[in-house]
Design an enzyme around this catalytic site. Sequence first.
Site, mmCIF file in Angstrom:
data_model
loop_
_atom_site.group_PDB
_atom_site.id
_atom_site.type_symbol
_atom_site.label_atom_id
_atom_site.label_comp_id
_atom_site.label_asym_id
_atom_site.label_seq_id
_atom_site.Cartn_x
_atom_site.Cartn_y
_atom_site.Cartn_z
ATOM 1 N N ARG A 8 0.857 -1.187 0.000
ATOM 2 C CA ARG A 8 0.000 0.000 0.000
ATOM 3 C C ARG A 8 0.889 1.232 0.000
ATOM 4 N NH1 ARG A 8 -3.563 -2.080 4.856
ATOM 5 N NH2 ARG A 8 -1.526 -2.976 5.254
ATOM 6 N N ASP A 28 2.476 4.985 -0.379
ATOM 7 C CA ASP A 28 2.088 6.314 0.117
ATOM 8 C C ASP A 28 1.777 7.290 -1.007
ATOM 9 O OD1 ASP A 28 2.190 5.951 2.807
ATOM 10 O OD2 ASP A 28 4.151 6.898 3.103
ATOM 11 N N ARG A 74 12.162 5.154 2.453
ATOM 12 C CA ARG A 74 12.469 6.587 2.394
ATOM 13 C C ARG A 74 13.322 7.030 3.589
ATOM 14 N NH1 ARG A 74 6.660 9.073 1.630
ATOM 15 N NH2 ARG A 74 7.817 10.970 2.151
#
Lengths: 245, 245
Positions: free
Chosen positions: A50, A52, A198
Amino acid sequence: MPRYRLTIEYDGSGYNGFQTQAGQPTVQGAIEMALKAFCGESIRIAAAGRTDTGVHATGQVVSFDLEKAWPSRTVMNALNAYLIEEEVSVLDCAEVDPEWHARFSATGRKYLYRILNRPGRPALDLGRVWHMKKALDADAMHEAAQALVGLHDFTTFRDVNCQSKSPEKTLDVARVTRVGEEVHLVFEARSFLHRQVRSMTGSLVEVGLGRWSADDLKAALEAKDRAACGPVAPSDGLYLTGVTY
Amino acid sequence: MPRYRLTIEYDGSGYNGFQTQAGQPTVQGAIEMALKAFCGESIRIAAAGRTDTGVHATGQVVSFDLEKAWPSRTVMNALNAYLIEEEVSVLDCAEVDPEWHARFSATGRKYLYRILNRPGRPALDLGRVWHMKKALDADAMHEAAQALVGLHDFTTFRDVNCQSKSPEKTLDVARVTRVGEEVHLVFEARSFLHRQVRSMTGSLVEVGLGRWSADDLKAALEAKDRAACGPVAPSDGLYLTGVTY
């Protein structure tokens, strides 16, 4: 009921992430809208990752059931026709075993992070890369990244809103290479924590800029403290490139 | 007056080509607007290649004079700041000899044509590639393309509105390669006729699809007749990648 697997590409720039949110454009919403237009059913799809807001995919995988057994080629072509106004494309469609599940059957996820490393800002890849003007030492980043490989408590590289029960994950691959004007970071694991890629990328960039040593990165991991993380890399450069089963 | 050379990247999708047209967004217009914002002067720039509507560049070169001798780094950073809302980026800036000219000093232009060759339509590279669903035989295209190399009358591959005095040009390089899901066509010459690259590409795709033989392509060239050209490839996949001096 026949179950289908889709491989999906999308430009995440215009979407509030993958997962359906009321009143927001999402990738899941776009695909479910296309499915409804195709067969009239209100179908809830499952996805391997899923992603972002702003995160892209070249190899996202989803699964769902249809009431009728359509040829997989028909499903693919119909969905692409209904997705023509969207930045979402179906690359592949196959009928799969009814026990098979895009999320729960997955044994590995692969992410690519693209950094455009040159003085001039991107015109062609705006929103699709993280632009860093200062020269990055990709070799130093790669060397430091090896400390992240293996089973670790990744609390440092985990978003405060991460809903995973445990902060322990096994990172299988962390590879940093220079590709022309870009620096590419590839990460592979069974699964990742929220914003883990990230967070790791942002900290590795500190190494690439010479602000952190490889030991600083190792110390940040071992601190098991979110405050020890470097600046989190923006969503622009992140791609879910593949899922293994 | 000091003369400057810029190397420019742009996404041509949102522009009515390079060259200034009243009331239309153009790449030249964007750069001249940024120059005016930077130094207050109304400057007319010269460019190595006047690309068509929708054509991109990763290595366009332009030149112009400024009244004051600014450091080239200042010019580059200021222009990029004023171009922030545009899909145009300055990659390099240098002060050059006042006799040097982006167009007239150029001795070679290099173009890349990108074809995305897969069933699924592009989501990430929409507008930046030509999408062909049917499999192309890149080797056959490369072999056929060699008939175009050398000094020829390229009337067949020249737009009817081409303003060049002569249809004779020398094509130095024609190379077709498969790069993953893409087929890349690279062409190099001192200069090209209007729409020559897109005309040659469209005809080579006929070869790649098996509709034309290498002999058919050669016959089309030798016909020196625009009617003998295959369908002209769309602007989406075309990039001016470099200029030599």
